[in-house]
Design an enzyme around this catalytic site. Sequence first.
Site: not given
Length: 535
Positions: A251, A272, A289, A323
């Site tokens: 990642g 994020g 997001e 979410c």
Amino acid sequence: MISRLVRNRTIVQTLNRASTIRCLSTFDKHRSVFESLGLDKTNNKGVFDGEWKGSGEIVPSYNPVNNEIMAEVITGTPDDLNTAFEKVAEAQKIWRELPAPKRGHVMLTMRNALVENLQPLGKLVALEMGKILPEGIGEVQEYIDILEYALGLSRTMQGAIIPSERPGHAMLETWNPLGTVGIISAFNFPVAVYGWNCAIALITGNGTIWKPAPTTSLVSIAVTRIIAKALKDHDMPTSLCALVTGGTDVGQSMVQDNRAHLLSFTGSTEVGRQVGKVVQGRFGKSILELGGNNAIIVTDDCDLDLAARAILFAAVGTAGQRCTTTRRLIVQESVYDTLVERLKKAYKQVKVGDPLDEGVLCGPLHTKQAVEAYKKALEQVKAEGGEIITGGRVIDDGPLKHGNFVEPTMTRVRSDMKVVQHEAFVPILHTMTYKTLDEAIAINNNVKQGLSSSIFTSNPSTIFKWIGPSGSDCGIINVNIPTNGAEIGGAFGGEKETGGGRESGSDSWKQYCRRGTCTINYSGALPLAQGINFG
Ligand code: UN1
């Protein structure tokens, strides 16, 4: 470095072999699902760049119903990612030359392949993520929907023609692909959120590299297989949609890599925030997001029955792991008791259990860590003087004791308590009262996150206030429907600490493109803008 990797891999492999012998009954029980999607017990390669491979650790995939290992995945490494970037770039050179409506035909084949695999793929989502079967199928449907949307877009993506101030000049906008879109997706929507990004990235002419959540690797392999076949059917390079499963190292490498021209990240606000900074630092583009802390306001002029049904789905659906799940219920004080009594009855009837069993509405939490988060949130409620009004128990006895099951819970709190500021990704609904509409809207907006919000009312002026400048400050602003379950046609995403990104429908496609402002002089003369006379 290499020797460490090999060693880790051997240790993990040995450990896993031992546990594999003990517990691969889930695989055997659902063998036809796994096999129809091309999955194996132990030999699932977790990297695809035109070829299936994997040189990283072997990672088990667990069934959250009983924490058994279902199958193993040979994950990827930053080296695998590096090769994938190269392969996607090569493929994208071919893909970007294909006219958009022709790309649309490929999307149609992808759509049809997903329709064919709707049942087994939905089942695999239920098995690996833990959501109930109708919701597992629902999220594959969401990918199907966005592919149909992309097909439509393929004939309607338009740029503007702008009046030029100079004679004999034409001014227009072009929307060309960025190149490669990196997609880092979360465990809770292992198909749909990748689908939104992949469909829009492809139709605008990009290639994609997907790094899924480490705990939903099987789903990502199955989806990639289906998409690759559709590309192959059209003689397109299958490396256009690459997959690199793996951990944080993969990642992080993707986030740092300049070749991820757009990085679409779904996950926590905490991670994020870092992702956003790193991508900004290299002047890449990002779509974030992140966390939500969504509220429903219930006014005294609404249909309470409708509201109660919506709240149940919004707060308990997906075991609180969307979410868009409703975390806060803000109720006009005169209807609070009636509504809460109705909800308590409904909560008592919710069947918690195996997400594949008929009638079950609430499956397990995805991991044991989530069970800890549930406990912690409830302890905090009590410590701050709040009250648990229904539920509140980890189910650690009876037939569900080996899984990650908790009771869906409602609390009674005050809106100024700290616990309501925090998004725990579990089925806990904090209820509170308000007196005036202004107060209710202020409570709705008084959190750091800004994803989804909803009001139940029959009063038109309340509706227009709610969607206007003094209303909800969220990206999704609903009336008489739950906070969750958004359609793909609208732009999906939120404000403030939710990250500001928009995915899926409306004009989100523009974020996957570079905009060219083109001024073309066909006059034969050279009049300058702003009337400048230069020599
Ligand atoms: C998410 O939880 O990350 O609106 C996405 C919804 C779904 C998507 C949720 N369509 O609840």
